[in-house]
Design a protein around this motif. Structure first.
Motif, PDB file in Angstrom:
ATOM      1  N   ARG A  33      22.805  27.629  20.256  1.00 15.63           N
ATOM      2  CA  ARG A  33      21.621  27.708  19.423  1.00 15.63           C
ATOM      3  C   ARG A  33      20.696  28.770  19.988  1.00 15.63           C
ATOM      4  NH1 ARG A  33      24.496  25.391  16.508  1.00 15.63           N
ATOM      5  NH2 ARG A  33      24.175  23.408  15.459  1.00 15.63           N
ATOM      6  N   PRO A  34      20.706  29.984  19.446  1.00 16.29           N
ATOM      7  CA  PRO A  34      19.877  31.053  20.010  1.00 16.29           C
ATOM      8  C   PRO A  34      18.401  30.723  19.994  1.00 16.29           C
ATOM      9  CG  PRO A  34      21.504  31.924  18.489  1.00 16.29           C
ATOM     10  CD  PRO A  34      21.520  30.424  18.337  1.00 16.29           C
ATOM     11  N   SER A  35      17.691  31.281  20.961  1.00 13.69           N
ATOM     12  CA  SER A  35      16.251  31.074  21.045  1.00 13.69           C
ATOM     13  C   SER A  35      15.531  32.111  20.213  1.00 13.69           C
ATOM     14  CB  SER A  35      15.795  31.169  22.501  1.00 13.69           C
ATOM     15  OG  SER A  35      15.884  32.514  22.933  1.00 13.69           O
ATOM     16  N   GLN A  36      14.239  31.940  20.060  1.00 16.58           N
ATOM     17  CA  GLN A  36      13.436  32.875  19.295  1.00 16.58           C
ATOM     18  C   GLN A  36      12.441  33.617  20.191  1.00 16.58           C
ATOM     19  OE1 GLN A  36      14.189  33.301  16.121  1.00 16.58           O
ATOM     20  NE2 GLN A  36      15.755  31.715  16.298  1.00 16.58           N
ATOM     21  N   GLN A  37      12.735  33.690  21.488  1.00 15.54           N
ATOM     22  CA  GLN A  37      11.810  34.308  22.421  1.00 15.54           C
ATOM     23  C   GLN A  37      11.789  35.824  22.242  1.00 15.54           C
ATOM     24  OE1 GLN A  37      13.154  33.041  26.241  1.00 15.54           O
ATOM     25  NE2 GLN A  37      12.381  30.959  26.014  1.00 15.54           N
ATOM     26  N   TYR A  55      23.799  26.691  32.878  1.00 20.06           N
ATOM     27  CA  TYR A  55      23.770  27.639  31.769  1.00 20.06           C
ATOM     28  C   TYR A  55      23.584  26.915  30.444  1.00 20.06           C
ATOM     29  CZ  TYR A  55      25.371  31.253  28.503  1.00 20.06           C
ATOM     30  OH  TYR A  55      25.462  32.138  27.462  1.00 20.06           O
ATOM     31  N   ALA A  56      24.323  25.827  30.247  1.00 19.16           N
ATOM     32  CA  ALA A  56      24.258  25.098  28.979  1.00 19.16           C
ATOM     33  C   ALA A  56      22.858  24.575  28.697  1.00 19.16           C
ATOM     34  CB  ALA A  56      25.262  23.945  28.986  1.00 19.16           C
ATOM     35  N   PHE A  57      22.202  24.008  29.694  1.00 14.55           N
ATOM     36  CA  PHE A  57      20.879  23.436  29.476  1.00 14.55           C
ATOM     37  C   PHE A  57      19.770  24.481  29.507  1.00 14.55           C
ATOM     38  CE2 PHE A  57      23.064  19.453  30.230  1.00 14.55           C
ATOM     39  CZ  PHE A  57      22.411  18.603  29.355  1.00 14.55           C
ATOM     40  N   SER A  58      20.079  25.681  29.978  1.00 11.92           N
ATOM     41  CA  SER A  58      19.047  26.727  29.963  1.00 11.92           C
ATOM     42  C   SER A  58      18.664  27.109  28.545  1.00 11.92           C
ATOM     43  CB  SER A  58      19.537  27.966  30.720  1.00 11.92           C
ATOM     44  OG  SER A  58      20.559  28.643  30.000  1.00 11.92           O
ATOM     45  N   ARG A  59      19.489  26.752  27.571  1.00 10.33           N
ATOM     46  CA  ARG A  59      19.204  27.022  26.161  1.00 10.33           C
ATOM     47  C   ARG A  59      18.490  25.852  25.483  1.00 10.33           C
ATOM     48  NH1 ARG A  59      21.188  30.740  28.959  1.00 10.33           N
ATOM     49  NH2 ARG A  59      21.977  32.533  27.835  1.00 10.33           N
ATOM     50  N   GLU A  60      18.280  24.776  26.190  1.00 12.16           N
ATOM     51  CA  GLU A  60      17.712  23.554  25.637  1.00 12.16           C
ATOM     52  C   GLU A  60      16.182  23.595  25.681  1.00 12.16           C
ATOM     53  OE1 GLU A  60      16.461  20.339  24.170  1.00 12.16           O
ATOM     54  OE2 GLU A  60      18.624  20.719  24.063  1.00 12.16           O
ATOM     55  N   TRP A 112      24.834  14.295  31.810  1.00 13.75           N
ATOM     56  CA  TRP A 112      24.935  14.550  30.377  1.00 13.75           C
ATOM     57  C   TRP A 112      25.996  15.598  30.060  1.00 13.75           C
ATOM     58  CZ3 TRP A 112      18.931  14.755  30.186  1.00 13.75           C
ATOM     59  CH2 TRP A 112      18.430  13.458  29.982  1.00 13.75           C
ATOM     60  N   MET A 113      26.177  16.549  30.951  1.00 10.90           N
ATOM     61  CA  MET A 113      27.232  17.547  30.754  1.00 10.90           C
ATOM     62  C   MET A 113      28.586  16.857  30.685  1.00 10.90           C
ATOM     63  SD  MET A 113      27.479  20.935  30.590  1.00 10.90           S
ATOM     64  CE  MET A 113      28.817  22.120  30.501  1.00 10.90           C
ATOM     65  N   GLU A 114      28.852  15.989  31.640  1.00  6.44           N
ATOM     66  CA  GLU A 114      30.137  15.304  31.679  1.00  6.44           C
ATOM     67  C   GLU A 114      30.323  14.394  30.465  1.00  6.44           C
ATOM     68  OE1 GLU A 114      30.329  13.388  35.468  1.00  6.44           O
ATOM     69  OE2 GLU A 114      30.499  15.265  36.580  1.00  6.44           O
ATOM     70  N   LYS A 115      29.258  13.683  30.081  1.00  6.78           N
ATOM     71  CA  LYS A 115      29.362  12.795  28.924  1.00  6.78           C
ATOM     72  C   LYS A 115      29.561  13.573  27.627  1.00  6.78           C
ATOM     73  CE  LYS A 115      26.771   8.801  30.682  1.00  6.78           C
ATOM     74  NZ  LYS A 115      25.557   7.942  30.514  1.00  6.78           N
ATOM     75  N   SER A 116      28.890  14.696  27.506  1.00  5.84           N
ATOM     76  CA  SER A 116      29.018  15.501  26.289  1.00  5.84           C
ATOM     77  C   SER A 116      30.404  16.127  26.188  1.00  5.84           C
ATOM     78  CB  SER A 116      27.935  16.583  26.258  1.00  5.84           C
ATOM     79  OG  SER A 116      26.647  16.022  26.208  1.00  5.84           O
ATOM     80  N   ALA A 155      21.326  20.467  23.359  1.00  3.43           N
ATOM     81  CA  ALA A 155      22.396  20.882  24.273  1.00  3.43           C
ATOM     82  C   ALA A 155      23.595  19.947  24.230  1.00  3.43           C
ATOM     83  CB  ALA A 155      21.858  20.971  25.701  1.00  3.43           C
ATOM     84  N   PHE A 156      23.365  18.641  24.000  1.00  2.00           N
ATOM     85  CA  PHE A 156      24.495  17.712  23.936  1.00  2.00           C
ATOM     86  C   PHE A 156      25.502  18.167  22.893  1.00  2.00           C
ATOM     87  CE2 PHE A 156      21.630  13.842  25.185  1.00  2.00           C
ATOM     88  CZ  PHE A 156      21.453  14.394  26.438  1.00  2.00           C
ATOM     89  N   SER A 157      25.007  18.542  21.727  1.00  2.83           N
ATOM     90  CA  SER A 157      25.873  18.942  20.622  1.00  2.83           C
ATOM     91  C   SER A 157      26.675  20.186  20.971  1.00  2.83           C
ATOM     92  CB  SER A 157      25.019  19.185  19.378  1.00  2.83           C
ATOM     93  OG  SER A 157      25.802  19.673  18.315  1.00  2.83           O
ATOM     94  N   GLU A 158      26.012  21.179  21.573  1.00  2.00           N
ATOM     95  CA  GLU A 158      26.693  22.431  21.889  1.00  2.00           C
ATOM     96  C   GLU A 158      27.719  22.247  23.003  1.00  2.00           C
ATOM     97  OE1 GLU A 158      26.548  25.117  20.036  1.00  2.00           O
ATOM     98  OE2 GLU A 158      25.283  23.849  18.805  1.00  2.00           O
ATOM     99  N   ILE A 159      27.387  21.436  23.992  1.00  2.00           N
ATOM    100  CA  ILE A 159      28.333  21.171  25.076  1.00  2.00           C
ATOM    101  C   ILE A 159      29.555  20.433  24.531  1.00  2.00           C
ATOM    102  CG2 ILE A 159      28.694  19.917  27.235  1.00  2.00           C
ATOM    103  CD1 ILE A 159      25.616  20.317  27.714  1.00  2.00           C
ATOM    104  N   ALA A 160      29.321  19.431  23.695  1.00  2.00           N
ATOM    105  CA  ALA A 160      30.431  18.679  23.114  1.00  2.00           C
ATOM    106  C   ALA A 160      31.312  19.569  22.248  1.00  2.00           C
ATOM    107  CB  ALA A 160      29.901  17.511  22.299  1.00  2.00           C
ATOM    108  N   ALA A 161      30.703  20.506  21.526  1.00  2.00           N
ATOM    109  CA  ALA A 161      31.483  21.444  20.708  1.00  2.00           C
ATOM    110  C   ALA A 161      32.389  22.300  21.589  1.00  2.00           C
ATOM    111  CB  ALA A 161      30.553  22.322  19.884  1.00  2.00           C
ATOM    112  N   MET A 162      31.907  22.656  22.787  1.00  2.00           N
ATOM    113  CA  MET A 162      32.733  23.400  23.728  1.00  2.00           C
ATOM    114  C   MET A 162      33.910  22.539  24.200  1.00  2.00           C
ATOM    115  SD  MET A 162      31.461  26.399  23.977  1.00  2.00           S
ATOM    116  CE  MET A 162      29.928  27.334  23.846  1.00  2.00           C
ATOM    117  N   GLY A 163      33.630  21.266  24.508  1.00  2.00           N
ATOM    118  CA  GLY A 163      34.692  20.361  24.923  1.00  2.00           C
ATOM    119  C   GLY A 163      35.705  20.124  23.825  1.00  2.00           C
ATOM    120  N   PHE A 164      35.220  20.017  22.598  1.00  2.28           N
ATOM    121  CA  PHE A 164      36.069  19.828  21.420  1.00  2.28           C
ATOM    122  C   PHE A 164      36.997  21.033  21.255  1.00  2.28           C
ATOM    123  CE2 PHE A 164      36.870  20.115  16.841  1.00  2.28           C
ATOM    124  CZ  PHE A 164      37.076  18.804  16.448  1.00  2.28           C
TER     125      PHE A 164
END
Length: 264
Positions: A20-24, A54-59, A73-77, A204-213
């Motif tokens: 999910r890109p940021s708007q900074q 890295y994953a949560f730096s976008r959260e 949360w990384m492991e659970k996702s 971030a949960f959604s994006e991490i899980a998508a990577m695992g998927f």
């Protein structure tokens, strides 16, 4: 969107290109360029759970978490993504992302560029059932596979469009199971006042899980997060090198020294 506009939009290298890109506001930094094979080799050695920094730096809520929470949360996702990959593959009798998309009734298209966007997109899911895979990046990635050092890390038979599709398919699966899936049911409490409280989902949960998927469906040994560097490299080796530095530092690893430029 023209090719020039797309390249201009590519500037935010820190925006999480498969996420999910940021708007900074962005100002272009400068980085020493590293060979793509070296970067991919280093990133492929990072274990999937080690990508939590890295994953949560976008959260957007990242500042409210500590590293113990991020790791948990990384492991659970990741486990969530792997679990639901198994569920849908068993249900439809295939691991091919294109066959899965067809069986699920998805509307998948492969345009060259996004039509209109103020952020970088290589693929996207649009509720309720549309997925777009943008082929300019995929075609550039295909040319990089001509490099033996790339195929050595990513494997020669990797289909980048299928990997992107697998990632986006998770977001459809997530909507289907939204009343029970971890990425939707797990929330954090932002504040409470007596019986009143404010709970929030964590993107971030959604994006991490998508990577695992995607990793489970494609049966690859490395984290799909490294595809951020790979796909950006086709447009800007310099910005891909900067993203590589960020990833290595987030995983608490030392980026390899950049090659010395020849003296004049």
């Amino acid at each position: 969107m023209t090719k020039e506009e797309f390249r201009e939009a590519l500037k935010p290298i820190g925006a999480g290109l498969l996420g999910r890109p940021s708007q900074q506001r962005y100002e272009r930094p400068h980085f020493p360029i590293r060979p793509i094979g070296d970067m991919l080799s280093d990133l492929a050695e990072i274990e999937p759970w080690e990508w939590y920094g890295y994953a949560f730096s976008r959260e957007p809520l990242n500042g409210k978490f500590n590293d113990d929470q991020r790791r948990e949360w990384m492991e659970k996702s990741l486990a969530c993504g792997k679990e639901y990959a198994g569920i849908v593959c068993r249900e439809y009798g295939t691991q091919d992302p294109r066959e899965l998309a067809k069986a699920m009734g998805m509307n998948v298209s492969y345009p060259e560029f996004p039509e209109k966007t103020d952020r970088v997109l290589f693929a996207e899911f649009r509720v309720p059932d549309k997925i777009c895979i943008y082929m300019d990046a995929v075609n550039k990635a295909a040319r990089l596979f001509l490099k033996p050092e790339v195929t050595q890390v990513l494997t020669e038979g990797l289909d980048v469009s299928r990997l992107l599709l697998a990632h986006e398919l998770f977001h459809f699966v997530e909507e289907r199971y939204k009343h029970e899936i971890f990425t939707k049911t797990e929330k954090i409490r932002l504040w409470s006042l007596g019986f009143i409280h404010n709970d929030s989902n964590v993107i971030a949960f959604s994006e991490i899980a998508a990577m695992g998927f995607a990793r489970e469906i494609m049966k690859i040994g490395y984290s799909p997060y490294l595809m951020d560097v790979f796909l950006v490299y086709g447009y800007s080796p310099e910005e891909a090198s900067g993203l590589y530095e960020e990833m290595m530092q987030a995983a608490k690893r030392e980026p390899r020294p950049a090659p010395q430029e020849p003296s004049e």
